[in-house]
Design an enzyme around this catalytic site. Structure first.
Site, PDB file in Angstrom:
ATOM      1  N   TYR A  33      45.385  28.629  45.680  1.00 17.71           N
ATOM      2  CA  TYR A  33      45.984  28.414  46.997  1.00 17.71           C
ATOM      3  C   TYR A  33      45.623  29.531  47.964  1.00 17.71           C
ATOM      4  CZ  TYR A  33      49.671  31.941  46.221  1.00 17.71           C
ATOM      5  OH  TYR A  33      50.353  33.106  46.014  1.00 17.71           O
ATOM      6  N   LYS A 147      43.630  33.858  43.095  1.00 13.80           N
ATOM      7  CA  LYS A 147      44.866  33.415  43.752  1.00 13.80           C
ATOM      8  C   LYS A 147      45.299  32.055  43.203  1.00 13.80           C
ATOM      9  CE  LYS A 147      47.111  33.573  48.285  1.00 13.80           C
ATOM     10  NZ  LYS A 147      48.243  34.423  47.940  1.00 13.80           N
ATOM     11  N   GLU A 179      50.986  46.136  42.598  1.00 14.99           N
ATOM     12  CA  GLU A 179      51.209  45.524  43.916  1.00 14.99           C
ATOM     13  C   GLU A 179      52.639  44.978  43.912  1.00 14.99           C
ATOM     14  OE1 GLU A 179      48.826  42.026  44.662  1.00 14.99           O
ATOM     15  OE2 GLU A 179      48.633  41.614  42.533  1.00 14.99           O
ATOM     16  N   LEU A 203      45.742  41.288  43.575  1.00 10.26           N
ATOM     17  CA  LEU A 203      45.112  40.349  44.500  1.00 10.26           C
ATOM     18  C   LEU A 203      44.574  41.152  45.691  1.00 10.26           C
ATOM     19  CD1 LEU A 203      44.745  37.238  45.147  1.00 10.26           C
ATOM     20  CD2 LEU A 203      46.577  37.603  46.779  1.00 10.26           C
TER      21      LEU A 203
HETATM   22  C1  PLP Z   1      50.607  39.003  44.586  1.00  9.74           C
HETATM   23  C2  PLP Z   1      50.144  39.123  45.986  1.00  9.74           C
HETATM   24  N1  PLP Z   1      49.504  40.235  46.378  1.00  9.74           N
HETATM   25  C3  PLP Z   1      49.076  40.399  47.648  1.00  9.74           C
HETATM   26  C4  PLP Z   1      49.272  39.414  48.607  1.00  9.74           C
HETATM   27  C5  PLP Z   1      48.780  39.616  50.015  1.00  9.74           C
HETATM   28  O1  PLP Z   1      47.673  38.825  50.287  1.00  9.74           O
HETATM   29  P1  PLP Z   1      47.338  38.342  51.793  1.00  9.74           P
HETATM   30  O2  PLP Z   1      47.319  39.584  52.617  1.00  9.74           O
HETATM   31  O3  PLP Z   1      46.000  37.717  51.658  1.00  9.74           O
HETATM   32  O4  PLP Z   1      48.401  37.390  52.190  1.00  9.74           O
HETATM   33  C6  PLP Z   1      49.904  38.222  48.236  1.00  9.74           C
HETATM   34  C7  PLP Z   1      50.091  37.146  49.222  1.00  9.74           C
HETATM   35  O5  PLP Z   1      50.596  36.106  48.959  1.00  9.74           O
HETATM   36  C8  PLP Z   1      50.344  38.067  46.906  1.00  9.74           C
HETATM   37  O6  PLP Z   1      50.961  36.930  46.508  1.00  9.74           O
END
Ligand code: PLP
Length: 280
Positions: A33, A147, A179, A203
């Site tokens: 996603y 993701k 994170e 991520l």
């Molecule tokens: C586990 C995780 N880390 C980091 C992020 C941040 O990613 P982004 O800046 O692309 O939304 C998300 C966003 O949903 C996430 O689910």
């Protein structure tokens, strides 16, 4: 408010959007996603999201070819149809439908679901808000860099956080902060901005990527390196980033107040610069 959903080449009503019971996304979380921010009707960081979607589908060997122009058009249509001003676009691609079996067939036709959600972003104006976070063990599978919708550990952590009155759950592995349940984590110590390196353990957030450019263009110091729970507690400032949270200050972690419970000046400056880059 109109609510249209794009499902496999059709724009249909939200209440009519259904997925097969043997869709592998439903049965195995065999799906990926993206969440894309829309501010003042503008789609943000599209190229970065496309790149990451391609990465996720390639790592999982989906039978999926992305038509970048067509996808953009769909996003625009949904923003118009749903009268979206500020919010997010949610896109999910599942591997497809197959009689239940762990091993997948390589020729399945992916299901593609796209819809929008309204959102009030935490913007760096007079209402800018700092939040509490709690720490939680990082019990996710070993590939959070993809993701996927395989998010059980994230939802357990996020629910635990919510029950404790916290906005976010920050993950630790041993004594290292990786994170958070739905965002990347940053600390500031002696004017150095520190975040976990973008390897297979986190991520690689799109907001993270955009913010790194802003940090460099403002002549600030960035260290992409691992940091400990103790460093998190003792940080001068802490914030998280994601498409939904943008730059959101964290002013308490567990029982430990950060910057005396106030939003830090570097965090606010970064948030203002990010917002300026968005609305330019
Ligand atoms: C586990 C995780 N880390 C980091 C992020 C941040 O990613 P982004 O800046 O692309 O939304 C998300 C966003 O949903 C996430 O689910």
């Amino acid at each position: 408010m109109p609510r249209y959903v794009y499902l496999n080449n059709k724009y249909i009503n939200y209440k009519d959007a259904h997925i097969h019971i043997e869709d592998r996304g439903f049965q195995f979380s065999d799906s990926v996603y993206e969440v894309i921010k829309v501010i003042k009707k503008k789609i943000l960081d599209y190229d970065f999201h496309v790149r990451r979607l391609k990465y996720s589908t390639k790592e999982l060997n989906f039978n999926f070819k992305l038509d970048k122009k067509k996808l953009y058009k769909i996003f625009i249509n949904l923003i118009k149809k749903n009268k979206l001003n500020n919010g997010t676009i949610y896109l999910q691609v599942t591997r497809g439908v197959q009689n239940r079996e762990h091993a997948y067939n390589t020729n399945l036709k992916p299901n593609i679901i796209i819809y929008t959600n309204y959102k009030n972003f935490n913007l760096p104006n007079k209402n800018y808000k700092g939040f509490k976070a709690i720490t939680y063990p990082d019990i996710r599978w070993a590939r959070p860099d993809i993701k996927t919708t395989s998010l059980l550990a994230n939802i357990l952590a996020a629910t635990y956080a919510s029950n404790k009155g916290a906005y976010e759950a920050i993950f630790f592995k041993g004594n290292i902060i990786t994170e958070a349940a739905h965002s990347n984590v940053w600390i500031i110590k002696k004017n150095k901005i520190i975040t976990h390196p973008a390897n297979k353990e986190i991520l690689k957030g799109v907001t993270r990527t955009v913010l790194i450019k802003i940090i460099y263009s403002n002549g600030l110091i960035l260290k992409e390196k691992k940091f400990t729970k103790k460093e998190l507690y003792n940080a001068d400032e802490v914030f998280i980033t994601s498409s939904g949270s943008l730059i959101t200050p964290i002013i308490q972690v567990d029982s430990c107040k950060i910057n005396n419970g106030k939003i830090g000046t570097i965090t606010k400056t970064l948030a203002l610069n990010l917002y300026k880059s968005i609305i330019k």
